[in-house]
Design a protein around this motif. Structure first.
Motif, PDB file in Angstrom:
ATOM      1  N   ASP A 297       7.101  -8.285  28.391  1.00 21.61           N
ATOM      2  CA  ASP A 297       6.902  -7.040  27.668  1.00 21.61           C
ATOM      3  C   ASP A 297       7.015  -5.914  28.688  1.00 21.61           C
ATOM      4  N   PRO A 298       7.724  -4.831  28.327  1.00 22.48           N
ATOM      5  CA  PRO A 298       8.035  -3.819  29.334  1.00 22.48           C
ATOM      6  C   PRO A 298       6.849  -2.966  29.783  1.00 22.48           C
ATOM      7  N   PHE A 299       5.788  -2.925  28.999  1.00 19.48           N
ATOM      8  CA  PHE A 299       4.676  -2.039  29.350  1.00 19.48           C
ATOM      9  C   PHE A 299       3.543  -2.835  29.999  1.00 19.48           C
ATOM     10  N   PRO A 300       2.760  -2.203  30.885  1.00 21.18           N
ATOM     11  CA  PRO A 300       1.653  -2.904  31.531  1.00 21.18           C
ATOM     12  C   PRO A 300       0.666  -3.455  30.501  1.00 21.18           C
ATOM     13  N   SER A 301       0.157  -4.646  30.770  1.00 18.27           N
ATOM     14  CA  SER A 301      -0.742  -5.268  29.804  1.00 18.27           C
ATOM     15  C   SER A 301      -1.679  -6.256  30.478  1.00 18.27           C
ATOM     16  N   TYR A 302      -2.917  -6.292  29.988  1.00 22.82           N
ATOM     17  CA  TYR A 302      -3.860  -7.331  30.382  1.00 22.82           C
ATOM     18  C   TYR A 302      -4.221  -8.204  29.175  1.00 22.82           C
ATOM     19  N   ALA A 303      -3.526  -8.023  28.052  1.00 24.90           N
ATOM     20  CA  ALA A 303      -3.792  -8.831  26.860  1.00 24.90           C
ATOM     21  C   ALA A 303      -2.941 -10.088  26.975  1.00 24.90           C
ATOM     22  N   GLN A 304      -3.568 -11.246  26.874  1.00 28.56           N
ATOM     23  CA  GLN A 304      -2.793 -12.470  27.062  1.00 28.56           C
ATOM     24  C   GLN A 304      -2.060 -12.855  25.776  1.00 28.56           C
ATOM     25  N   ARG A 305      -1.356 -11.888  25.215  1.00 29.36           N
ATOM     26  CA  ARG A 305      -0.511 -12.160  24.052  1.00 29.36           C
ATOM     27  C   ARG A 305       0.639 -11.172  24.108  1.00 29.36           C
ATOM     28  N   GLY A 306       1.785 -11.590  23.600  1.00 32.26           N
ATOM     29  CA  GLY A 306       2.955 -10.737  23.717  1.00 32.26           C
ATOM     30  C   GLY A 306       3.289 -10.056  22.405  1.00 32.26           C
ATOM     31  N   SER A 307       4.298  -9.181  22.440  1.00 33.16           N
ATOM     32  CA  SER A 307       4.632  -8.446  21.231  1.00 33.16           C
ATOM     33  C   SER A 307       5.824  -9.081  20.514  1.00 33.16           C
ATOM     34  N   LEU A 308       5.898  -8.758  19.229  1.00 35.42           N
ATOM     35  CA  LEU A 308       6.906  -9.344  18.360  1.00 35.42           C
ATOM     36  C   LEU A 308       8.313  -8.918  18.761  1.00 35.42           C
ATOM     37  N   SER A 309       8.458  -7.692  19.268  1.00 39.77           N
ATOM     38  CA  SER A 309       9.807  -7.220  19.605  1.00 39.77           C
ATOM     39  C   SER A 309      10.404  -8.038  20.747  1.00 39.77           C
ATOM     40  N   THR A 310       9.569  -8.448  21.694  1.00 40.79           N
ATOM     41  CA  THR A 310      10.069  -9.287  22.781  1.00 40.79           C
ATOM     42  C   THR A 310      10.428 -10.670  22.254  1.00 40.79           C
ATOM     43  N   PHE A 311       9.597 -11.178  21.363  1.00 41.50           N
ATOM     44  CA  PHE A 311       9.879 -12.463  20.738  1.00 41.50           C
ATOM     45  C   PHE A 311      11.231 -12.416  20.013  1.00 41.50           C
ATOM     46  N   ALA A 312      11.473 -11.318  19.289  1.00 41.93           N
ATOM     47  CA  ALA A 312      12.755 -11.174  18.569  1.00 41.93           C
ATOM     48  C   ALA A 312      13.910 -11.186  19.565  1.00 41.93           C
ATOM     49  N   ASP A 313      13.737 -10.491  20.674  1.00 39.63           N
ATOM     50  CA  ASP A 313      14.787 -10.433  21.691  1.00 39.63           C
ATOM     51  C   ASP A 313      15.077 -11.829  22.259  1.00 39.63           C
ATOM     52  N   VAL A 314      14.010 -12.575  22.538  1.00 38.55           N
ATOM     53  CA  VAL A 314      14.178 -13.927  23.099  1.00 38.55           C
ATOM     54  C   VAL A 314      14.952 -14.808  22.114  1.00 38.55           C
TER      55      VAL A 314
END
Ligand SMILES: Cc1cc2nc3c(=O)[nH]c(=O)nc-3n(C[C@H](O)[C@H](O)[C@H](O)COP(=O)(O)OP(=O)(O)OC[C@H]3O[C@@H](n4cnc5c(N)ncnc54)[C@H](O)[C@@H]3O)c2cc1C
Ligand SMILES: [Zn+2]
Lengths: 416, 105
Positions: A297-314
């Motif tokens: 995910d392009p933005f800094p994060s400490y949440a151990q879960r990713g976003s749907l847009s990255t999943f779509a890209d993958v």
């Protein structure tokens, strides 16, 4: 308890009743020679090599959760030594050599599988880049083979070779690369360290440093203060948070990286394949699930879960590479917090605080580095000088201009 | 994740590019640039980060939208967006593209 074919057989005949816990549940002593913060792969490997190679056994590994709950238990298990830059090649090749002897060394089945890593290229320019990388690898004694289309087709006939936008032209094959069972790597190092006297202390979060005259003399933890002559940080995605407790700011940004696993299918992919026209990599676990991932995910994060847009890209990348994957169901996805450094390379070095050392900035390639990282960090903690294989991983390289930017994207941590 | 752009309203994150922690570029006169103080300030500006687990003020660019540079205050633990403003502090974005789009509609 030593593992052997004989012990497996004996336990098979005696109802599996002869197995004992692999390590003790240790409680903190008042002080240690060395404290390692973080019970991930790197922290445990450091403790193991400190005890085994450098004779330092009065060591504690402090883990805020349970060992293996961080990135080491969340990665896609790819190990490889296909780097190009001078500071990197010797280190990752050292790591690959340690992988090759690891199971005998720590007497544990880490399921190290040198099934090969195949990087695909889709254009003339990319081919040239892989020729250059392959040559750099071979000059350093690392294996690399350039494959043409037919060479790739022989390995993976199911790929979409004639994709209208990204036709596959060939690939760079690194046969000694592959995968390893990440959890078993954790358990093997934990067991080997424990057997040599290291205390592995779980549910023990470091909340501060004890200082005396500018020098670290111990740590504050959720299980009370513990003294130490030397403290090493190996906390991956939490590097900035822990370093901040000692007043340090690091060249690191934390980002979440996701991984995915499909339902199990019969043997299909017997190597590791990376798509060259986007960011996508895939392998198959021994249980049959396809294990894959892509960008962070392009933005800094400490949440151990990713976003749907990255999943779509993958998944779009997956479909472009091997359309048949669209017929599979995804079982699970998860995320881990990556310590993305400013040049994409790690740091194994002393810090400006006396007695405090840093192992971090692993980005999303730290699993393959686990053995060498542990070995080199142990060398640094025991002797106070860098191990030659990790001599380029200095913390001050950003100020001196000696950055190791394998991808050539500059100080944008989310692009490495 | 959706970002409430002050010009376009709430839009999907894929329309935006993030450019990291919003920091003030160090200011030095030309003749001061080759001094230890300037070097230290630029190393800090280019390479070092607070990287907090919590509130983080970031630059985002609404590329597939009004093309404004935005200041986004976000919680890195939850991905909640608490505040969005124009980065330059102006009331409305200036880019020509926006005007053209308005004329076209
Ligand atoms: C989805 C995903 C896929 C990946 N794929 C690959 C791959 O295919 N190949 C590869 O080489 N690498 C891969 N990586 C990267 C690799 O997993 C990491 O770089 C590596 O595991 C980091 O080192 P570690 O094992 O020590 O980290 P971790 O396992 O995260 O260990 C750090 C530990 O420190 C503990 N800790 C943090 N703060 C404190 C504190 N204050 N006190 C005490 N303990 C603390 C944490 O709980 C954690 O257990 C991937 C990572 C992810 C998330
Ligand atoms: Zn907008």
């Amino acid at each position: 308890m030593r593992f052997s074919g004989f012990s497996v057989l004996r336990n098979a005949l005696t109802g599996q009743s002869g197995w004992t816990p692999h390590w003790r549940k240790a409680s903190p002593k008042p002080a240690y020679d060395v404290i390692i913060i973080g019970g991930g792969g790197h922290g445990l490997a450091t403790a193991y090599y400190l005890a085994k190679e450098f004779g330092v056994t009065n060591v504690a590994v402090l883990e805020k959760g349970w060992v293996g709950s961080g990135n080491v238990g969340r990665n896609t298990t790819i190990i490889r030594s296909n780097y190009m830059l001078p500071g990197n090649i010797p280190f990752y090749e050292f790591s690959m050599k340690l992988w090759e002897g690891l199971e005998q060394d720590f007497n544990y089945n880490a399921m190290v599988s040198q099934r090969g890593v195949l990087n695909l290229y889709h254009s003339d320019g990319q081919r040239d880049a892989y020729v250059r990388r392959g040559n750099a690898m071979r000059l350093h004694g690392v294996d690399a083979e350039l494959l043409d289309r037919d060479g790739v087709r022989a390995i993976a006939p199911y790929l979409d070779f004639d994709n209208a936008r990204f036709p596959i032209q060939g690939g760079l094959l690194h046969r000694r690369g592959g995968t390893a069972r990440h959890d078993a790597v954790v358990w093997g190092y934990a067991r080997g360290a424990d057997a040599r006297g290291v205390d592995i202390i779980e549910n023990c979060e470091v909340t501060g440093f004890r200082m005396d005259d500018g020098r670290v003399v111990g740590v504050e933890t959720t299980r009370g203060p513990i003294g130490a002559k030397t403290v090493g940080m190996a906390v991956a995605g939490n590097s900035s948070k822990v370093a901040a407790l000692a007043g340090l700011r690091l060249p690191i940004e934390s980002h979440v990286l996701q991984a995915f696993v499909s339902e199990g299918v019969k043997p299909l992919i017997d190597t590791v394949i990376t798509f060259g026209a986007g960011h996508f990599y895939i392998s198959q676990s021994d249980k049959g699930g396809l294990v894959f991932g892509g960008d962070l995910d392009p933005f800094p994060s400490y949440a151990q879960r990713g976003s749907l847009s990255t999943f779509a890209d993958v998944t779009e990348n997956a479909m472009a590479l091997m359309p048949m994957i669209g017929r599979l169901r995804i079982l699970r996805s998860w995320g881990g917090i990556m310590d993305m450094s400013m040049d994409g390379s790690p740091i194994i070095d002393e810090t400006p605080v006396d007695g405090l050392y840093l192992n971090g900035g692993w980005c999303y390639g730290g699993f393959k580095a686990t053995p060498a990282s542990g070995f080199c960090f142990a060398h640094l903690l025991a002797r106070g000088t860098p191990h030659p294989a990790a001599a380029a991983y200095r913390l001050d390289r950003f100020a001196t201009g000696r950055v190791i930017d394998e991808k050539g994207v500059g100080p944008s941590p989310n692009l490495h | 994740m959706r970002i409430p752009c002050p010009f376009c309203g709430p839009r999907d994150v894929i329309e935006f590019t993030v450019h990291g922690e919003a920091r003030q570029r160090p200011v030095f006169e030309a003749h001061e640039l080759d001094t230890p103080a300037a070097r230290e300030a630029f190393v800090d500006y280019v390479y070092l980060r607070d990287n907090p687990a919590g509130l983080h003020v970031e630059h985002w660019y609404h590329g597939i939208g009004c093309q404004s540079w935005l200041l986004v205050t976000r919680d890195t633990r939850t991905h909640d967006i608490l505040e969005v403003a124009y980065a330059a502090g102006e009331e409305e974005p200036a880019p020509a593209v926006v005007r053209t789009m308005e004329v076209a509609s």
